[in-house]
Scaffold this active site. Structure first.
Site, PDB file in Angstrom:
ATOM      1  N   ARG A 101       0.838  -1.207   0.000  1.00  0.00           N
ATOM      2  CA  ARG A 101       0.000   0.000   0.000  1.00  0.00           C
ATOM      3  C   ARG A 101       0.868   1.252   0.000  1.00  0.00           C
ATOM      4  NH1 ARG A 101      -4.778   0.284   4.258  1.00  0.00           N
ATOM      5  NH2 ARG A 101      -3.067   0.615   5.707  1.00  0.00           N
ATOM      6  N   THR A 105      -1.971   7.228   0.312  1.00  0.00           N
ATOM      7  CA  THR A 105      -3.277   7.044  -0.339  1.00  0.00           C
ATOM      8  C   THR A 105      -3.918   5.694  -0.051  1.00  0.00           C
ATOM      9  OG1 THR A 105      -2.272   6.052  -2.287  1.00  0.00           O
ATOM     10  CG2 THR A 105      -2.462   8.461  -2.282  1.00  0.00           C
ATOM     11  N   ASP A 197      -0.044  -3.178  12.234  1.00  0.00           N
ATOM     12  CA  ASP A 197       0.436  -3.586  10.913  1.00  0.00           C
ATOM     13  C   ASP A 197       0.797  -5.083  10.939  1.00  0.00           C
ATOM     14  OD1 ASP A 197       2.124  -1.991   8.339  1.00  0.00           O
ATOM     15  OD2 ASP A 197       2.324  -4.133   8.696  1.00  0.00           O
ATOM     16  N   ASP A 200       4.361  -6.083   9.694  1.00  0.00           N
ATOM     17  CA  ASP A 200       5.412  -5.727  10.656  1.00  0.00           C
ATOM     18  C   ASP A 200       5.390  -6.652  11.861  1.00  0.00           C
ATOM     19  OD1 ASP A 200       6.448  -3.705   9.142  1.00  0.00           O
ATOM     20  OD2 ASP A 200       5.359  -2.096  10.160  1.00  0.00           O
TER      21      ASP A 200
HETATM   22  C1  PRP Z   1      -1.426  -4.769   4.334  1.00  0.00           C
HETATM   23  C2  PRP Z   1      -2.191  -6.069   4.481  1.00  0.00           C
HETATM   24  C3  PRP Z   1      -3.044  -6.093   3.250  1.00  0.00           C
HETATM   25  C4  PRP Z   1      -3.347  -4.624   3.038  1.00  0.00           C
HETATM   26  C5  PRP Z   1      -4.741  -4.342   3.497  1.00  0.00           C
HETATM   27  O1  PRP Z   1      -0.345  -4.922   3.498  1.00  0.00           O
HETATM   28  O2  PRP Z   1      -1.397  -7.201   4.600  1.00  0.00           O
HETATM   29  O3  PRP Z   1      -2.380  -6.628   2.113  1.00  0.00           O
HETATM   30  O4  PRP Z   1      -2.396  -3.885   3.829  1.00  0.00           O
HETATM   31  O5  PRP Z   1      -5.073  -3.022   3.275  1.00  0.00           O
HETATM   32  P1  PRP Z   1      -6.112  -2.572   2.166  1.00  0.00           P
HETATM   33  O6  PRP Z   1      -7.327  -3.405   2.364  1.00  0.00           O
HETATM   34  O7  PRP Z   1      -6.352  -1.112   2.483  1.00  0.00           O
HETATM   35  O8  PRP Z   1      -5.500  -2.744   0.818  1.00  0.00           O
HETATM   36  P2  PRP Z   1       0.741  -3.783   3.236  1.00  0.00           P
HETATM   37  O9  PRP Z   1       0.424  -3.043   1.971  1.00  0.00           O
HETATM   38  O10 PRP Z   1       0.932  -2.937   4.449  1.00  0.00           O
HETATM   39  O11 PRP Z   1       2.037  -4.615   2.922  1.00  0.00           O
HETATM   40  P3  PRP Z   1       2.865  -5.636   3.824  1.00  0.00           P
HETATM   41  O12 PRP Z   1       1.996  -6.856   4.006  1.00  0.00           O
HETATM   42  O13 PRP Z   1       4.058  -5.889   2.983  1.00  0.00           O
HETATM   43  O14 PRP Z   1       3.205  -4.971   5.131  1.00  0.00           O
HETATM   44  N1  URA Z   2      -2.817  -3.329   6.927  1.00  0.00           N
HETATM   45  C1  URA Z   2      -2.493  -3.745   8.186  1.00  0.00           C
HETATM   46  O1  URA Z   2      -1.537  -4.511   8.362  1.00  0.00           O
HETATM   47  N2  URA Z   2      -3.239  -3.307   9.194  1.00  0.00           N
HETATM   48  C2  URA Z   2      -4.296  -2.488   9.032  1.00  0.00           C
HETATM   49  O2  URA Z   2      -4.949  -2.117  10.012  1.00  0.00           O
HETATM   50  C3  URA Z   2      -4.602  -2.062   7.724  1.00  0.00           C
HETATM   51  C4  URA Z   2      -3.854  -2.511   6.688  1.00  0.00           C
END
Ligand code: PRP
Ligand code: URA
Length: 206
Positions: A101, A105, A197, A200
């Protein structure tokens, strides 16, 4: 269509998962366990074919899973659900969808894709612990469809009304199974109360 899978064994684990004091190792174990419970409910309609099995006592009528099952994690956090899925579906293949993400945005930015061949009987189980705005899930589903997959089920640990509504609007043919529907998104597109997160917490990059 969405289903909130409610069970004391799940709720107990989700309470510990959310806890800010839960460390990385326990967090990973819990995501794995929750995934198994979710899959048990979500895969009730997995296609099967009848088989006959010889037991030491005679013939038993049984069923075996039919078709090509693909487990598709959305990177990174979806990786936390992959091993459990492959343990319960040892003949499944895996397709990986990399998405991150944009922090301002919340728009998903695709950065990697590696999918197996799509067959007419392919059945995809898309996995990601978090469903926030729904942008990542919707893009991942659109990518799967563009690559020839039509039967898709989405498994998720924590969701919110905004994300569920978006998947249902853009992909009404994809059932969503979630272990908890939280209150809302905050101004930074994070689920409240959520768990922070997920990537993380899984990978220790806080
Ligand atoms: C997080 C999570 C989802 C997404 C959800 O990933 O694992 O993939 O956000 O959010 P959304 O419904 O608003 O799209 P992130 O993009 O933070 O990547 P990561 O898993 O690499 O930390
Ligand atoms: N991705 C995450 O890991 N946590 C949230 O709350 C939203 C998006």
């Amino acid at each position: 269509m969405h289903t909130e899978v409610k069970h004391p064994l799940l709720q107990h684990r989700i309470a510990i998962l959310r806890d800010v004091k839960t460390d990385c190792k326990l967090f990973r174990e819990l995501v794995g366990e929750i995934t198994r419970f979710l899959a048990f409910e979500a895969l009730r309609d997995l296609p099967t074919e009848p088989v006959s099995v010889r037991t030491p006592m005679g013939e038993a009528a049984g069923a075996k899973i039919k078709g090509h099952v693909v487990v598709a994690p959305i990177l990174r956090a979806g990786l936390g659900m992959l091993d459990s899925m492959l343990e319960i579906l040892p003949y499944a293949t895996a397709g990986v969808i990399g998405m991150k993400r944009n922090e301002e945005t919340a728009e998903p930015i695709p950065y990697y894709l590696n999918l197996p061949k799509a067959w007419p009987d392919s059945y995809v189980v898309l996995v990601d612990p978090m469903l926030a705005t729904g942008g990542s899930a919707c893009d991942a589903i659109a990518t799967l469809k563009k690559n020839g997959f039509s039967k898709i089920t989405f498994l998720n640990v924590i969701s919110c009304p905004e994300g569920i509504a978006r998947v249902e609007r853009e992909h009404p043919d994809v059932p969503v199974f979630t272990a908890a529907i939280d209150d809302r998104l905050n101004d930074h597109h994070y689920i409240v109360p959520g768990l922070g997160d997920a990537g993380d917490r899984l990978f220790g990059t806080l």
